[in-house]
Each structure stands twice: as structure tokens, then as C-alpha cells.
Motif scaffolding. Structure first.
Motif, PDB file in Angstrom:
ATOM      1  N   UNK A  11     -59.703  12.349 -95.809  1.00  0.00           N
ATOM      2  CA  UNK A  11     -60.000  10.961 -95.465  1.00  0.00           C
ATOM      3  C   UNK A  11     -60.582  10.316 -96.717  1.00  0.00           C
ATOM      4  N   UNK A  12     -59.926   9.263 -97.198  1.00  0.00           N
ATOM      5  CA  UNK A  12     -60.363   8.619 -98.430  1.00  0.00           C
ATOM      6  C   UNK A  12     -60.839   7.203 -98.198  1.00  0.00           C
ATOM      7  N   UNK A  65     -62.742   0.377 -98.206  1.00  0.00           N
ATOM      8  CA  UNK A  65     -61.449   0.289 -97.528  1.00  0.00           C
ATOM      9  C   UNK A  65     -60.791   1.668 -97.545  1.00  0.00           C
ATOM     10  N   UNK A  66     -59.928   1.890 -96.584  1.00  0.00           N
ATOM     11  CA  UNK A  66     -59.305   3.204 -96.419  1.00  0.00           C
ATOM     12  C   UNK A  66     -58.266   3.494 -97.495  1.00  0.00           C
ATOM     13  N   UNK A  67     -58.215   4.753 -97.892  1.00  0.00           N
ATOM     14  CA  UNK A  67     -57.140   5.306 -98.714  1.00  0.00           C
ATOM     15  C   UNK A  67     -56.426   6.313 -97.821  1.00  0.00           C
ATOM     16  N   UNK A  68     -55.104   6.241 -97.769  1.00  0.00           N
ATOM     17  CA  UNK A  68     -54.361   7.061 -96.816  1.00  0.00           C
ATOM     18  C   UNK A  68     -53.168   7.752 -97.474  1.00  0.00           C
ATOM     19  N   UNK A 126     -53.431   2.479-100.577  1.00  0.00           N
ATOM     20  CA  UNK A 126     -54.608   1.653-100.328  1.00  0.00           C
ATOM     21  C   UNK A 126     -54.447   1.041 -98.935  1.00  0.00           C
ATOM     22  N   UNK A 127     -55.522   0.571 -98.346  1.00  0.00           N
ATOM     23  CA  UNK A 127     -55.470  -0.032 -97.010  1.00  0.00           C
ATOM     24  C   UNK A 127     -54.477  -1.191 -96.928  1.00  0.00           C
ATOM     25  N   UNK A 128     -54.242  -1.878 -98.036  1.00  0.00           N
ATOM     26  CA  UNK A 128     -53.298  -3.000 -98.029  1.00  0.00           C
ATOM     27  C   UNK A 128     -51.841  -2.546 -98.113  1.00  0.00           C
TER      28      UNK A 128
END
Length: 138
Positions: free
Chosen positions: A77-78, A88-91, A104-106
């Protein structure tokens, strides 16, 4: 959950041989693998930033009537903070042995090369443009 199916399923599990163990911290990280784990200081296009990757439990359970099965697992989980902004999330981390690709979350794809020492370099994307990204261990 209090449904009859759930109660029966739990009973089914309790009658069989079950091996349960809890992993956390370094033990969980070793089951996931990856040089990117932990906290990093970064520079994104010259701005200060921070990135963190932690291993989390990813156990999956599925039931078909009275029979349930579980698979123990873990995943990374980043999260990322640019210039002290909100995290913000890194996936979707994927490593090919030479580096790490993730999103990146975007939705934009990012990349970091496998580090040399405690430093790594790579790139981010925004509106189809690449920007430099460099990170080092905190």
C-alpha cells in the motif's frame, strides 16, 4: 455477520485443520518482497515530496453455500505527498527487477529505477508529459 450461512461456514472451518498466524511489520514485508518498502524523501520536478510503501494483509475469503475458503496474502500500500500536500494513494506496483512501475491516484503512471545505495531516480507523468522524480531513504 450473523447469517446462517456465515455461522455454518465458521463451523465448517472450525472442524477442519486450520493454521493461522499473524504477520506484521518486517515479517509481513519479507513475505511481500520489494526494495521500495518504507519511507522515502523525494524531489518531484524540483519540489520536495514524501513517499511511503507499507505491506498490508490481503486475505481473501469466498464462500459457496456452506463451504468457505480463504487465501492468505499480502500486498503493498503506497502513498505520496507532494510539497506537504495531502497524502494520495499509489497503486498497482509492478517490479521487473530493474525498477518499479506504479500509478498515482490520478491514474498517471510513475517509474523508479532500482536504487543504487539509498537513492533512486525515475519519472512521473502529468498530461502526457514526463517529469523527473528522485527519492532517497528517510
Amino acid at each position: 455477520m450473523t447469517s446462517n450461512t456465515t455461522r455454518r461456514s465458521l463451523t465448517t472451518f472450525s472442524r477442519g485443520l486450520a493454521l493461522c498466524f499473524a504477520l506484521s511489520g518486517p515479517a509481513l514485508a519479507s513475505t511481500v518482497g520489494g526494495w521500495w518498502g518504507g519511507a522515502w524523501n523525494c524531489s518531484i520536478d524540483g519540489r520536495p515530496a514524501r513517499m511511503t510503501w507499507v505491506p498490508v494483509n490481503d486475505t481473501q475469503t469466498s464462500c459457496d453455500g456452506d463451504t468457505c475458503s480463504s487465501s492468505a496474502g499480502s500486498r503493498w500500500k503506497g502513498k505520496f505527498s507532494d510539497n506537504n500536500s495531502r497524502w494520495v494513494a499509489l497503486t498497482h506496483p509492478e517490479s521487473d527487477g530493474r525498477g518499479l512501475r506504479f500509478r498515482h491516484a490520478d491514474g498517471n503512471q510513475w517509474y523508479l529505477a532500482k536504487p543504487s545505495g539509498n537513492r533512486t531516480t525515475g519519472w512521473t507523468t502529468w498530461n502526457h508529459q514526463r517529469y523527473p522524480l528522485s527519492c532517497w531513504r528517510s
